[in-house]
Design a protein around this motif. Structure first.
Motif, PDB file in Angstrom:
ATOM      1  N   UNK A  39      61.654  49.753 -36.650  1.00 48.82           N
ATOM      2  CA  UNK A  39      63.063  49.181 -36.265  1.00 48.82           C
ATOM      3  C   UNK A  39      63.808  50.409 -36.096  1.00 48.82           C
TER       4      UNK A  39
ATOM      5  N   UNK B  84      63.597  52.174 -33.061  1.00 44.72           N
ATOM      6  CA  UNK B  84      64.096  51.443 -31.744  1.00 44.72           C
ATOM      7  C   UNK B  84      65.564  51.727 -31.816  1.00 44.72           C
TER       8      UNK B  84
ATOM      9  N   UNK C  40      67.601  53.136 -28.799  1.00 48.55           N
ATOM     10  CA  UNK C  40      69.010  52.666 -27.979  1.00 48.55           C
ATOM     11  C   UNK C  40      70.067  53.849 -28.006  1.00 48.55           C
TER      12      UNK C  40
ATOM     13  N   UNK D 118      60.027  54.588 -29.026  1.00 47.34           N
ATOM     14  CA  UNK D 118      59.982  54.192 -30.501  1.00 47.34           C
ATOM     15  C   UNK D 118      58.576  54.389 -30.931  1.00 47.34           C
TER      16      UNK D 118
ATOM     17  N   UNK E  53      48.597  44.123 -36.896  1.00 43.24           N
ATOM     18  CA  UNK E  53      50.013  44.181 -36.475  1.00 43.24           C
ATOM     19  C   UNK E  53      50.885  43.032 -37.311  1.00 43.24           C
TER      20      UNK E  53
ATOM     21  N   UNK F 295      54.045  43.252 -39.619  1.00 39.50           N
ATOM     22  CA  UNK F 295      55.423  42.725 -39.507  1.00 39.50           C
ATOM     23  C   UNK F 295      55.824  41.772 -40.566  1.00 39.50           C
TER      24      UNK F 295
ATOM     25  N   UNK G  30      52.890  41.477 -30.907  1.00 37.57           N
ATOM     26  CA  UNK G  30      53.279  41.868 -29.807  1.00 37.57           C
ATOM     27  C   UNK G  30      54.424  42.520 -29.673  1.00 37.57           C
ATOM     28  N   UNK G  31      54.920  43.222 -30.783  1.00 36.42           N
ATOM     29  CA  UNK G  31      56.350  43.736 -30.927  1.00 36.42           C
ATOM     30  C   UNK G  31      56.465  45.171 -30.159  1.00 36.42           C
ATOM     31  N   UNK G  32      55.121  45.704 -29.951  1.00 43.91           N
ATOM     32  CA  UNK G  32      55.157  46.922 -29.240  1.00 43.91           C
ATOM     33  C   UNK G  32      55.256  46.839 -27.811  1.00 43.91           C
TER      34      UNK G  32
ATOM     35  N   UNK H   9      66.620  43.678 -32.748  1.00 41.42           N
ATOM     36  CA  UNK H   9      66.032  44.906 -33.163  1.00 41.42           C
ATOM     37  C   UNK H   9      64.468  45.263 -32.554  1.00 41.42           C
ATOM     38  N   UNK H  10      63.661  44.020 -32.691  1.00 41.61           N
ATOM     39  CA  UNK H  10      62.612  43.970 -32.476  1.00 41.61           C
ATOM     40  C   UNK H  10      62.280  44.206 -30.879  1.00 41.61           C
ATOM     41  N   UNK H  11      63.051  43.628 -30.145  1.00 42.68           N
ATOM     42  CA  UNK H  11      62.803  43.868 -28.634  1.00 42.68           C
ATOM     43  C   UNK H  11      63.771  44.787 -28.007  1.00 42.68           C
ATOM     44  N   UNK H  12      64.404  45.765 -28.945  1.00 48.12           N
ATOM     45  CA  UNK H  12      65.191  46.751 -28.594  1.00 48.12           C
ATOM     46  C   UNK H  12      66.335  46.042 -27.308  1.00 48.12           C
ATOM     47  N   UNK H  13      66.912  44.891 -27.788  1.00 49.69           N
ATOM     48  CA  UNK H  13      67.825  44.376 -26.952  1.00 49.69           C
ATOM     49  C   UNK H  13      69.156  45.109 -26.798  1.00 49.69           C
ATOM     50  N   UNK H  14      69.418  45.671 -28.159  1.00 50.69           N
ATOM     51  CA  UNK H  14      70.709  46.381 -28.556  1.00 50.69           C
ATOM     52  C   UNK H  14      71.405  45.661 -29.526  1.00 50.69           C
TER      53      UNK H  14
END
Lengths: 421, 421
Positions: free
Chosen positions: A328, A331, A335, A343, A396, A400, B78-80, B286-291
């Motif tokens: 996290x 990541x 950003x 990441x 994985x 998580x 699938x978080x990578x 956080x996980x999807x690095x959205x912002x």
């Protein structure tokens, strides 16, 4: 001869970012040392009992390379406060309780047990400044089956009335403590709290003691910006923070430096050239708004990076939780770097929490032949899925989901030290 | 007349950032509605049995205002992967399994149970596009004692071969589904997946249906930058993303919009002026690095902000975990804003996960008289401390420790729906 044979789906972090998988595999240790890993059990072991974990995952147990044992009773509190107020309201008063040996005994017993339940079998940790409580801590860790290093903290300035030593006391108590250490698996490590807590005289003495007794060293480096300014004011003689350790012989290939969030290119080069270990503490850095260490860049530059829960700046002992925090934080860093840096993947972060510290303990990455067998068993049979998952997907998911309850058993140096009832 | 009386240390999030504490207090509900809260039980209730939780904490149970039920089987996987690859590799194939009613039944039963165990009693969630699985989901939630809204997802473009409807199917199935909804506590909500998934014709029809049946609406808005660009390309007629909903009557005071990470000043003004609810999903972002959504700023600007776990973009159903994630994300945002914006305190984030959504359910903040009694009991007696803690400190610690096992009991509308064995 003690032979341990584990059977299950084995995951070994052999390289940074790459896991080796042995489906329905075997791992064997003799007197604690791994002698075999593979999918077919070789001749010679057939007569020994097998700890058969069926479909469960067998992976390396975890190494927590930076944490403060006496902050365990304050875990999860004071996180709305700025760092200095948090230290004065929570940290120093809590640590000062460890002058009471009975309190230390009860607390550290529980603490050691919780570490093991969470699959941590290797540690490098700070105790408080109290010699006796430090010995109690070491004894409880040893009894619980953990291995690694514990340091009596040194601090002869900028503490609190209840939590500070004179320079001479600090030196004398440290030497006496080292002489009293007699544990097989838990060893002493020299532990100046951080530069603002230690006078030059004390630092000088600690460097000498580390040298005389051949001991490793742990401290803090470049955690946040106000600390950097403080160190600069205390040490006009040093251009950078790291030099305040280096000039006293406290910055070498057996030194662990927690945080290094704000270590710039020059400091990172010094870390690399000296072979110093960076202990990345993602959860703590998030909670205390310290910043996001450029871990991916550090790895690219060839620095040695391991992980620490840094409780009670961090809020969880579980290193599974801290692996998730590490991903996290990387990541977040991506950003901040406007998507220009990578990441950390699950496999990369898992490597940092396991294999990366093996070299510190004179071992090779992963479940290598010759390494001590440190392993945990993860049972994910309660989790739902829409399809048959690969071992890699299950691995994985376990990271998580970071469920303490999924840890079914833990082995340290080939010995079963925890089994969930 | 069903009377429920709880006794313990009560915490009520009466205002944003401020908790009211009733030490050894009582809370009473009659037929599910709160009639009293205070430290001395008034006359008239003495003859009823008391659920006495002693030293435990009694607090509002949690509201999860955005999550995808059919993504439950892929939680933590699938978080990578980048967002689009994650959707195609995990999300769409997993959701498509819910054409199988038996699979839906088994999965949603477990899912509903896990929500309750984690202290969540109010939800607004996405189902898949399958009408029957959606009804099964609603039934299982109702049976487990949850309350709130579930939406059959609409998507007639940019799905996958296994997961897409024609426009006419989508409209017809939606109307039929609404007519088949007959649950007391779980109600239908109109759910266009997001603009790229729905043609203008479908959006038009959904706006009409929401109007005709007086239904609330949920969707996604401004989650990440590539999505913004995609919407822009699909809708040259709209200057901003929110307008693609507004022009079809899908953007009003009963609309929940998940994410709003990249909503700029103009879009935030539209959200405010239309009374739309922002559902902040920190863990997913956080996980999807959205912002990092500017939540503190949104609150200052007077927007309505609530929280969502957004599983399986988020990795945990536990809203305690998501409160911790919300605080953390706000601290990341503070760093990104160069320490110029405030982070969210524990009390503020707890308010967002509880009281903030009360208005959506036509209630007042906290355990207000007249509200339905939604409560959870937190038992922290196993945790160590160096001193006697205040209720407020224990509250903070429970949030940070986010231990599912500490939840001892859960009440929904005055009824005990979970008790830990």
């Amino acid at each position: 001869m003690k032979v341990t044979i584990l059977h299950g789906n084995i995951i070994s972090a052999d390289e940074f970012g790459k896991i080796a998988i042995y489906e329905s595999g075997y791992i064997v240790s003799v007197d604690g040392n791994i002698t075999f890993i593979g999918e077919v059990l070789p001749d010679g072991y057939q007569d020994y009992p097998i700890d058969d974990y069926g479909e469960a995952l067998i992976m390396q147990s975890l190494a927590d390379m930076h944490l403060h044992a006496p902050q365990y009773p304050m875990l999860g509190m004071g996180m709305d406060l700025p760092l200095l107020e948090w230290l004065n309201t929570y940290t120093f008063p809590t640590e000062s309780h460890f002058k009471d040996n009975d309190f230390a005994r009860v607390t550290y017993q529980k603490f050691a047990h919780e570490l093991v339940e969470n699959g941590t079998t290797r540690v490098c940790m700070f105790s408080s400044l109290h010699r006796q409580a430090t010995l109690i801590l070491m004894e409880e860790l040893e009894k619980a089956g953990l291995t690694g290093y514990v340091g009596k903290v040194n601090m002869d300035r900028n503490g609190s009335p209840d939590l500070q030593e004179t320079t001479q006391e600090s030196i004398k108590e440290t030497i006496q403590w080292i002489k009293e250490c007699h544990f097989e698996h838990i060893k002493p490590i020299i532990t100046p709290r951080f530069t603002p807590s230690c006078t030059n005289e004390l630092m000088q003495a600690l460097g000498q003691i580390a040298h005389d007794y051949h001991l490793p060293i742990q401290s803090h480096l470049s955690e946040n910006l106000s600390e950097l300014a403080w160190v600069k004011a205390l040490h006009p003689d040093c251009e950078q923070y790291w030099e305040t350790y280096q000039k006293y012989g406290l910055f070498n290939s057996r030194t662990l430096m927690a945080h290094c969030v704000w270590s710039d290119e020059q400091e990172r080069k010094a870390l690399k050239d000296s072979g110093v270990w960076v202990v990345h503490c993602a959860s703590s850095n998030e909670n205390l708004i310290s910043g996001y260490a450029p871990v991916h860049k550090m790895k690219e530059e060839g620095l040695k990076v391991v992980l620490g829960s840094d409780i009670a700046g961090g809020d969880h002992l579980s290193m599974l939780d801290n692996i998730a925090a590490t991903i996290r934080a990387s990541k977040a860093r991506r950003i901040i770097d406007q998507w220009r840096t990578d990441f950390l993947t699950v496999s990369e972060a898992f490597y940092l929490a396991t294999s990366a510290s093996n070299e510190f303990f004179d071992e090779k990455p992963g479940f290598a032949i010759g390494n001590k067998l440190h392993a945990l068993i993860l049972n994910d049979s309660e989790l739902t899925s829409a399809k048959k998952l690969t071992i890699s997907e299950r691995f994985e998911r376990c990271i998580y989901r970071r469920q303490k309850d999924a840890i079914q058993a833990v082995y340290s140096e080939g010995k079963l030290i925890f089994k969930r009832k």
